[in-house]
Design a protein around this motif. Sequence first.
Motif, short mmCIF file in Angstrom:
data_model
loop_
_atom_site.label_atom_id
_atom_site.label_comp_id
_atom_site.label_asym_id
_atom_site.label_seq_id
_atom_site.Cartn_x
_atom_site.Cartn_y
_atom_site.Cartn_z
N TYR A 1 0.85 -1.17 0.00
CA TYR A 1 0.00 0.00 0.00
C TYR A 1 0.89 1.23 0.00
O TYR A 1 2.08 1.15 0.34
N GLY A 2 0.35 2.33 -0.43
CA GLY A 2 1.14 3.55 -0.47
C GLY A 2 0.20 4.73 -0.41
O GLY A 2 -1.00 4.60 -0.68
N TYR A 3 0.71 5.89 -0.04
CA TYR A 3 -0.13 7.07 0.09
C TYR A 3 0.19 8.08 -1.01
O TYR A 3 1.35 8.33 -1.30
N GLY A 4 -0.89 8.62 -1.59
CA GLY A 4 -0.71 9.68 -2.58
C GLY A 4 -0.51 11.01 -1.87
O GLY A 4 -0.52 11.09 -0.64
N SER B 1 -3.05 3.75 -2.30
CA SER B 1 -3.03 2.59 -3.20
C SER B 1 -2.98 1.34 -2.35
O SER B 1 -2.28 1.29 -1.34
N HIS B 2 -3.77 0.37 -2.72
CA HIS B 2 -3.82 -0.86 -1.92
C HIS B 2 -4.20 -2.02 -2.81
O HIS B 2 -4.54 -1.83 -3.98
N TYR C 1 11.92 -4.32 -3.28
CA TYR C 1 10.53 -4.01 -2.92
C TYR C 1 9.79 -3.41 -4.11
O TYR C 1 8.69 -3.84 -4.46
N GLU D 1 -2.20 -5.03 -9.85
CA GLU D 1 -3.48 -4.46 -9.50
C GLU D 1 -3.99 -5.16 -8.23
O GLU D 1 -4.46 -4.54 -7.29
N VAL D 2 -3.85 -6.49 -8.28
CA VAL D 2 -4.36 -7.32 -7.19
C VAL D 2 -3.56 -7.08 -5.90
O VAL D 2 -4.13 -6.98 -4.83
N CYS D 3 -2.25 -6.96 -6.03
CA CYS D 3 -1.42 -6.84 -4.83
C CYS D 3 -1.17 -5.40 -4.43
O CYS D 3 -0.58 -5.14 -3.38
N GLY D 4 -1.56 -4.47 -5.26
CA GLY D 4 -1.30 -3.08 -4.93
C GLY D 4 0.03 -2.64 -5.49
O GLY D 4 0.96 -3.43 -5.59
N ARG D 5 0.11 -1.38 -5.90
CA ARG D 5 1.36 -0.87 -6.46
C ARG D 5 2.14 -0.11 -5.39
O ARG D 5 1.57 0.36 -4.42
N ALA D 6 3.45 0.01 -5.65
CA ALA D 6 4.33 0.70 -4.69
C ALA D 6 3.88 2.14 -4.50
O ALA D 6 4.01 2.70 -3.44
N TRP D 7 3.41 2.76 -5.57
CA TRP D 7 2.77 4.07 -5.44
C TRP D 7 1.69 4.14 -6.49
O TRP D 7 1.72 3.37 -7.45
N PRO D 8 0.68 5.01 -6.31
CA PRO D 8 -0.43 5.02 -7.26
C PRO D 8 0.06 5.45 -8.66
O PRO D 8 0.42 6.58 -8.87
#
Lengths: 192, 275
Positions: free
Chosen positions: A140-143, A154-155, B60, B218-225
Motif C-alpha cells: 500500500y502507499g499514500y498519494g 493505493s492498496h 521491494y 493491481e491485485v497486490c497493490g502498487r508501490a505508489w499510485p
Amino acid sequence: MRRCIMALFVTLWIAGCSDPDWQTKDISGLMPSLAFELIDENGNTVSADQFLGKTTLLFFGFTHCPDVCPTTLSRLDAATQRMDETARDEIQVLFVSVDPRRDDAETLDSYTDAFGPQFVGLTGDKAALDKLTRRYRVTYGYGEEDSEGNYDVSHSSAVFAFNAQGEARLLIRDSDPMEAVVADLERLTGEA
Amino acid sequence: MLPWEFSLAWSGACLLAIVLYLRGLRQRRRRGEATGAGRVLAYLLGVATIYGVTQTHYDYLAQYMFFTHRAQHLVLHHAGPFLIALAAPLPVLADGLPIRIRHFSGWRPIARLLRPVYRTLQHPLIAPVLFVGLIYFWLVPEVHFDAMLSTDLYQVMNWSMALDGLLFWWLILDRRTPQQGGLGYGKRIAILLAVIPPQIVLGAYIVFSKNVIFDVYEVCGRAWPLDPLTDQLLGGLLTWVPATMMSAIGVLIILSFLFRDARKEDAADVSHATP
C-alpha cells in the motif's frame, strides 16, 4: 540442487492438476496461513487465532476509499447473501484498513456495520500492517495530500480466502464473476 | 543498501563473488600479473548491480510495480551477467580460491559429470532458445501471477534469470578464440541477432496492449499510485528497447574480438616472414 528441482516439479505438478473446479484463483500452497496481530473495532488487540473456525475473507483498504473498497465489500455482501443460510453463518470478512491515521476504531466500526454483521474492521500501527501486507505480498502507499487534507491510498484489490483452519485457499479478484465467487465460497465453507 | 527481504543465497553469492575476486587480484599482483582496470571495474559493477536489484530496497519496488520488475530482470538477465562475462573473471576467481579447495581432488569427477549438461545448455541452438524462452515463460500471465504471489517461486524466477544470463553472455563474450575452443564469431553474432526479434515482438505486444495483461500488480497493490497502463507501457519498453540494444553492443564487442584476432595473426605472419 536436484532436490530443489524435484520439489519445484512436484509443486508445479500438484498446482497443475489440483482442483480444476475452483473458479477463482487457487492459492493453496502459494501463500502462508493466516497470522496477524491487529486492533479491532473496539480498540482491542486481536490475533488471527481468534478468527479460526470460520471461513475468513481478508481484504485491505481504507474507509475514505472512493471506489474499490465499497464495491468489493458490497460484492462480498451480495455473494454471502446468495449463499444458503448455514454457509452464510460460516463466513466472516476481515477488512484491514491500511490508513490508520484516518481510520480509528470508531470510524471502522460504523463503516463495516454499513455492510453487514459478518464484516469486521481491523487496523494496526505501521509495523503490524507492514508485517501483514508483506506476508501476503501486497502493498500500500499514500498519494499526495490535497489542500483539504485528502489523499489517495493505493492498496491491493484482492480478497484472500482462508479455510476454517486458517490455510490460504483462494484469491478473489474484482474481475471474477459473481457466480464464481458464490460457488467457490459455498464450496470452501462446505469443506470445514 | 539493506535488504528488503534478506536472502542468504543472494547475499552469500555476491559476497563470495567479491571476496574470491579480490583475493585473486591480490594473488596475481604478488605474481606480477596485471589485470586490466576496465575488467576489474566491469566485474565489480556487474556483481554490484545484481546485489542492488535483489538485496536492497529496490527489490521491494520490483515486487510491486511492473516496470521496475522489468528493469530488475534487465539487470539480472542482461546487464549484470553481461558485465561479469565481459570481465572474463574465471582465472582471477580460480586464483582467489584457497589452495586447499583449488587442489581438491573431487573437481575432476564433478567437472566430468557437469560437462554434458553444460555442453547442452551452451549449444548454439539451445542457448538462444533458453535465453528468450525464459523471458517469455516468466511473462506468461498465469505464471507471472503465481511467481509474484509465492515467495519461493519469485526466488526461482530471479535465480533462473541470473543464471541463464550468466550462461548466455559467458558463451557470447568468451575470450577464447574459436581455435582455442570458443564458439565461432559468426555463430555468436547469429545468436545475438536471433534473440532480437522475439524480444521486440514481446516488448511491442506489451507496449501496444490496450488491456492490463499482468493484473497481479493491481491485485497486490502498487508501490505508489501509478496508472496500470502507464506502468505496463514502461515495462514493455524496457523489455523491448534496452534488451535488444544489448545485442547490438554484443555484436560490436564480437567484431572487436575478430579484429583483435586478425591483428594478432597479421603480427604473427609478419614475424614469421622476417627471420
